[in-house]
Design a protein around this motif. Sequence first.
Motif, mmCIF file in Angstrom:
data_model
loop_
_atom_site.group_PDB
_atom_site.id
_atom_site.type_symbol
_atom_site.label_atom_id
_atom_site.label_comp_id
_atom_site.label_asym_id
_atom_site.label_seq_id
_atom_site.Cartn_x
_atom_site.Cartn_y
_atom_site.Cartn_z
ATOM 1 N N GLY A 165 0.795 -1.237 0.000
ATOM 2 C CA GLY A 165 0.000 0.000 0.000
ATOM 3 C C GLY A 165 0.820 1.277 0.000
ATOM 4 O O GLY A 165 0.259 2.367 0.051
ATOM 5 N N TYR A 166 2.154 1.156 -0.081
ATOM 6 C CA TYR A 166 2.961 2.379 -0.130
ATOM 7 C C TYR A 166 4.273 2.142 -0.874
ATOM 8 O O TYR A 166 4.646 0.992 -1.138
ATOM 9 C CB TYR A 166 3.214 2.946 1.269
ATOM 10 N N ASN A 226 1.970 6.731 0.824
ATOM 11 C CA ASN A 226 0.916 5.790 0.451
ATOM 12 C C ASN A 226 0.543 6.026 -1.010
ATOM 13 O O ASN A 226 0.378 7.178 -1.427
ATOM 14 C CB ASN A 226 -0.323 6.008 1.328
ATOM 15 N N LEU A 372 1.573 4.085 7.336
ATOM 16 C CA LEU A 372 1.869 3.644 5.963
ATOM 17 C C LEU A 372 1.123 2.359 5.636
ATOM 18 O O LEU A 372 1.220 1.385 6.378
ATOM 19 C CB LEU A 372 3.377 3.436 5.805
ATOM 20 N N GLY A 373 0.393 2.390 4.518
ATOM 21 C CA GLY A 373 -0.344 1.201 4.088
ATOM 22 C C GLY A 373 -1.544 0.905 4.984
ATOM 23 O O GLY A 373 -2.266 -0.051 4.747
ATOM 24 N N GLU A 377 -4.178 -1.818 3.378
ATOM 25 C CA GLU A 377 -3.445 -3.080 3.353
ATOM 26 C C GLU A 377 -4.361 -4.289 3.199
ATOM 27 O O GLU A 377 -4.147 -5.131 2.347
ATOM 28 C CB GLU A 377 -2.640 -3.194 4.639
#
Length: 387
Positions: A165-166, A226, A372-373, A377
């Motif tokens: 996801g990032y 992201n 992050l993510g 995710e």
Amino acid sequence: MSNKAIIVGASYAGLSAAAALRCKGWEVEVLEKSADTGRVGGGVVVQKQMADYLEEHGIASPRVSSVPAKMRMMFQPDGRILHLPETAVAYTAWDVLLGEIQETVGAGRIRRGCEMTGVEGDSHTVSISLADGNSMEADLLVAADGIGSRTRKLLLPDERPLYAGYVAWRGMVPEERIPREVRDTCSGSLCSFLGNATSILAYLVPGADGSIEDGRRRVNWVWYLNVEYGTELDTLLTDSEGTSHRAMIPRGLMPAETERAVRHVAREQLNDHFTTIVDATEELFVNAVFDYHASRLVFGRVVLIGDAACLIRPHIGSGTSKAVDDAIQLSQAVTGPDFQRDGSLESWEQQQTLTHVGLMEQSKAIARRLGLGVGVEEAYMSEVEAV
Ligand SMILES: Cc1cc2nc3c(=O)[nH]c(=O)nc-3n(C[C@H](O)[C@H](O)[C@H](O)COP(=O)(O)OP(=O)(O)OC[C@H]3O[C@@H](n4cnc5c(N)ncnc54)[C@H](O)[C@@H]3O)c2cc1C
């Protein structure tokens, strides 16, 4: 007669395996499909265990070509700077350390432009087919062929890395390109800035020739953002020649318009310190972040190591040292005359898997804390993404 190992991949895992197996009396040959493996990396944390082994075995001296960071400077969005003591960390550079290990292995043992396309094995031997139509035999095949491992796809066709996801935007800048006041702040420190679901860090690493003198080093930076799976990610991973990549665009192949757009985002999201560093960087490169660990590492006389076996998110600086550790531990598991049947490979598999899972969890927890993510995710976990 000594045993022969064929190693696929001449990066950290492959070259460390070649060096460590040679220390145990193995004959080794490394196959590498690319002509140049030096254009992907950035900074490398000098982890103690990795450095001890490489130095004790005369393979490389990462502590000599490294720049220490004794402080952590955290730039806050409101302009304040937190100064925290850092447990003495030293950083070296991807190209510098890899070059040293490569020299120890010896150019004559590395076949570049040589792509492995197939593997077959029985209890006595393993046979490898090559893209040029030739084949080779060995006692052991070490698959160190990275995130897109052909070997893993052949042996574990239902398993694949999942996009987290990032992405990480990255750069290496000769320090003289950076204004003195900004570069002095970096000296001796790991600098970071935490924004809204984005973060960037920078530290000094040796120059391309291994120099660590003031004025000859480079600033290495990594900026996490992201990025939605789908069109946004696809666009970002399409290079200047129109080729789509799954995991990264190496330095030198970034389309000008992607680079312009990301520099614009940097000015919007980062503080002045980091905007100056990003602006001073000539070539940006990008890695998408993935999660994966193989359900098996040993297939008779074939073993998976490094990123082919497991991907650690970059937040704990362990990708390279884990790849080296897989190789070192493997060399110790194949010392016996009957290594394939004496259970040592299975013990190696268990031990490395435990290490991999522990490191993965540690780095995922940091990503969650950084935002992050997060949230994206799980959605991606159901979409199986082939790298
Ligand atoms: C965003 C990001 C940032 C990172 N930052 C850091 C960092 O700062 N420090 C750090 O220590 N680690 C970092 N890492 C991790 C590190 O890059 C990897 O863990 C490390 O490169 C693993 O090495 P490897 O040898 O297993 O694989 P790779 O480095 O991927 O090498 C695989 C090699 O195999 C070759 N190959 C592939 N297929 C074939 C074939 N069929 N035939 C012949 N050759 C083949 C490839 O050309 C390549 O040279 C980062 C990773 C990411 C994603």
